[in-house]
Design a protein around this motif. Structure first.
Motif, PDB file in Angstrom:
ATOM      1  N   UNK A  72       0.678  -1.045   0.108  1.00 36.86           N
ATOM      2  CA  UNK A  72      -0.268  -0.060  -0.011  1.00 36.86           C
ATOM      3  C   UNK A  72       0.728   1.242   0.108  1.00 36.86           C
ATOM      4  N   UNK A  73       0.806   2.245  -0.841  1.00 34.59           N
ATOM      5  CA  UNK A  73       1.663   3.292  -1.124  1.00 34.59           C
ATOM      6  C   UNK A  73       0.651   4.340  -1.315  1.00 34.59           C
ATOM      7  N   UNK A  74       1.309   5.523  -0.472  1.00 32.80           N
ATOM      8  CA  UNK A  74       0.653   6.788  -0.552  1.00 32.80           C
ATOM      9  C   UNK A  74       1.503   7.887  -0.371  1.00 32.80           C
ATOM     10  N   UNK A  75       1.252   9.018  -1.032  1.00 31.45           N
ATOM     11  CA  UNK A  75       2.036  10.103  -0.953  1.00 31.45           C
ATOM     12  C   UNK A  75       1.815  11.217  -1.581  1.00 31.45           C
ATOM     13  N   UNK A  76       2.554  12.350  -1.668  1.00 29.82           N
ATOM     14  CA  UNK A  76       2.457  13.412  -2.182  1.00 29.82           C
ATOM     15  C   UNK A  76       3.759  14.082  -2.725  1.00 29.82           C
ATOM     16  N   UNK A  77       3.488  14.575  -4.046  1.00 32.09           N
ATOM     17  CA  UNK A  77       4.846  15.131  -4.578  1.00 32.09           C
ATOM     18  C   UNK A  77       4.883  16.519  -4.615  1.00 32.09           C
ATOM     19  N   UNK A  78       6.090  17.051  -4.866  1.00 26.32           N
ATOM     20  CA  UNK A  78       6.277  18.415  -4.740  1.00 26.32           C
ATOM     21  C   UNK A  78       5.547  19.355  -5.854  1.00 26.32           C
TER      22      UNK A  78
ATOM     23  N   UNK B 103       2.473  18.705  -6.421  1.00 27.09           N
ATOM     24  CA  UNK B 103       1.107  18.677  -6.057  1.00 27.09           C
ATOM     25  C   UNK B 103       0.422  17.597  -6.503  1.00 27.09           C
ATOM     26  N   UNK B 104       0.687  16.340  -6.865  1.00 22.21           N
ATOM     27  CA  UNK B 104      -0.013  15.200  -7.315  1.00 22.21           C
ATOM     28  C   UNK B 104       0.021  14.447  -5.709  1.00 22.21           C
TER      29      UNK B 104
ATOM     30  N   UNK C  26      -5.126   8.834  -8.136  1.00 21.99           N
ATOM     31  CA  UNK C  26      -4.127   9.732  -8.242  1.00 21.99           C
ATOM     32  C   UNK C  26      -5.046  11.191  -8.315  1.00 21.99           C
ATOM     33  N   UNK C  27      -4.729  12.247  -7.168  1.00 22.21           N
ATOM     34  CA  UNK C  27      -5.315  13.433  -7.395  1.00 22.21           C
ATOM     35  C   UNK C  27      -4.158  14.320  -8.046  1.00 22.21           C
ATOM     36  N   UNK C  28      -4.831  14.813  -9.014  1.00 21.87           N
ATOM     37  CA  UNK C  28      -3.779  15.937  -9.820  1.00 21.87           C
ATOM     38  C   UNK C  28      -3.772  17.171  -9.273  1.00 21.87           C
ATOM     39  N   UNK C  29      -2.922  18.113  -9.596  1.00 26.88           N
ATOM     40  CA  UNK C  29      -2.724  19.342  -8.831  1.00 26.88           C
ATOM     41  C   UNK C  29      -3.988  20.323  -9.018  1.00 26.88           C
ATOM     42  N   UNK C  30      -4.977  20.138  -9.775  1.00 24.76           N
ATOM     43  CA  UNK C  30      -6.049  20.956 -10.085  1.00 24.76           C
ATOM     44  C   UNK C  30      -7.427  20.127  -9.257  1.00 24.76           C
ATOM     45  N   UNK C  31      -7.242  19.294  -8.710  1.00 24.36           N
ATOM     46  CA  UNK C  31      -8.093  18.566  -7.787  1.00 24.36           C
ATOM     47  C   UNK C  31      -8.815  17.362  -8.777  1.00 24.36           C
TER      48      UNK C  31
ATOM     49  N   UNK D 238       7.928  10.981  -8.041  1.00 27.08           N
ATOM     50  CA  UNK D 238       6.621  10.821  -8.826  1.00 27.08           C
ATOM     51  C   UNK D 238       6.563  11.417 -10.317  1.00 27.08           C
ATOM     52  N   UNK D 239       6.846  10.609 -11.135  1.00 29.37           N
ATOM     53  CA  UNK D 239       6.938  11.198 -12.426  1.00 29.37           C
ATOM     54  C   UNK D 239       8.283  12.139 -12.412  1.00 29.37           C
ATOM     55  N   UNK D 240       9.557  11.568 -11.916  1.00 31.88           N
ATOM     56  CA  UNK D 240      10.741  12.233 -11.696  1.00 31.88           C
ATOM     57  C   UNK D 240      10.662  13.582 -10.817  1.00 31.88           C
TER      58      UNK D 240
END
Length: 294
Positions: free
Chosen positions: A175-181, A183-184, A204-209, A274-276
């Motif tokens: 189970x993997x959960x996190x947030x990227x710089x 905003x994902x 996945x929640x994108x930066x625009x929600x 996350x996507x580099x």
């Protein structure tokens, strides 16, 4: 769960198992320069709402804000006791994600169709029928350890399940959960039971929600090719929208647990690409102790 880029981390869990089974609790944290601390004794009797002894979770705003409090003793890595007072707020940054309503149902249907059907299979299948939702956000407040106040400002994630759960029927999972710089934020899980092929779900929640559902991800065998409990690996996420995301995780210490005396769980302090783009979060791996070792 909560974590920050300094290496501080916090995790808590409660499970109410009915009159015939022991309730479960987790309350552990890591403070930079001080190490790991945890509540390793029974916190006390079940109280009103979500409460075991002096460990309590209270909803402040439905579907968004929860307060976590504890007052009592915690133990360090050497077994020494310390006084502790904790007051934290989890604040969700997007609506809760309901797995039953939002996930791709074909993944579940395909796993059930591929299994061998008999009376025992359908009995065990009841354990997979749950209400489960998750939400990412922030964790803020303080931990007062030996009367020294430590301010907490972390990324956070919470989940909530209703229904039966028999850990002894689980083979292994991540189970993997996190947030990227960038905003994902994300959660992805893949579980294999001893009576059923792997189930995969996530979002996945994108930066625009915008929320996008995971329809497939890298399997357990590929992620754990070198070790059952890998230090790092790359996971590819295939999304309902047609997009693909690539995520690399790195485990940086963990909180160990055992469920139903058989299923080993390791909640790791995680960093990501996350996507580099760099990020942080939690990396959970679990496996049945009769079948696997670290």
């Amino acid at each position: 769960y909560g974590g920050d880029k300094e290496g501080n981390a916090f995790i808590t869990r409660m499970a109410f198992r009915g009159p015939e089974r022991q309730h479960e609790h987790w309350f552990d944290f890591k403070l930079k320069g001080l190490g790991f601390f945890g509540l390793h004794q029974d916190p006390g009797a079940e109280g009103e709402g979500f409460q075991q002894g002096n460990l309590k979770w209270e909803p402040v705003e439905i579907g968004k804000i929860w307060r976590i409090t504890y007052e009592g003793k915690v133990t360090d890595e050497d077994g020494k006791e310390h006084s502790c007072e904790t007051n934290l707020l989890f604040t969700g940054e997007h609506p809760v994600y309901d797995f039953a309503q939002s996930s791709d149902q074909r993944l579940i249907a395909n796993a059930i169709a591929a299994a061998k059907w008999n009376k025992k299979f359908f009995f065990n299948l009841k354990d997979t029928h749950q209400v489960h939702y998750e939400q990412t956000g922030s964790l803020t407040g303080y931990i007062l350890l030996d009367e020294i106040r430590h301010e907490i400002k972390m990324w956070g994630s919470r989940d909530h399940s209703f229904g039966s759960r028999n850990w002894r029927t689980w083979d292994r999972h991540y189970w993997i959960t996190g947030k990227s710089d960038a905003g994902y934020s994300w959660t992805v899980t893949t579980i294999r039971f001893d009576f059923l092929g792997r189930l995969t779900a996530g979002f996945v929640v994108e930066p625009d929600g915008t929320v996008d559902a995971v329809i497939d991800c890298t399997d357990l065998e590929s992620v754990s090719k070198v070790k059952t409990l890998p230090d790092n690996a790359v996971i590819e996420l295939k999304m309902r929208s047609g997009k693909t995301h690539t995520m690399e995780f790195f485990r940086n210490g963990h909180f160990p647990y055992i469920m139903d005396q058989k299923y080993l769980m390791f909640e790791a302090i995680g960093t990501y690409k996350f996507d580099q783009v760099e990020g942080l979060g939690m990396v959970e791996f679990g496996f049945h102790s009769d079948k696997y070792s670290q």
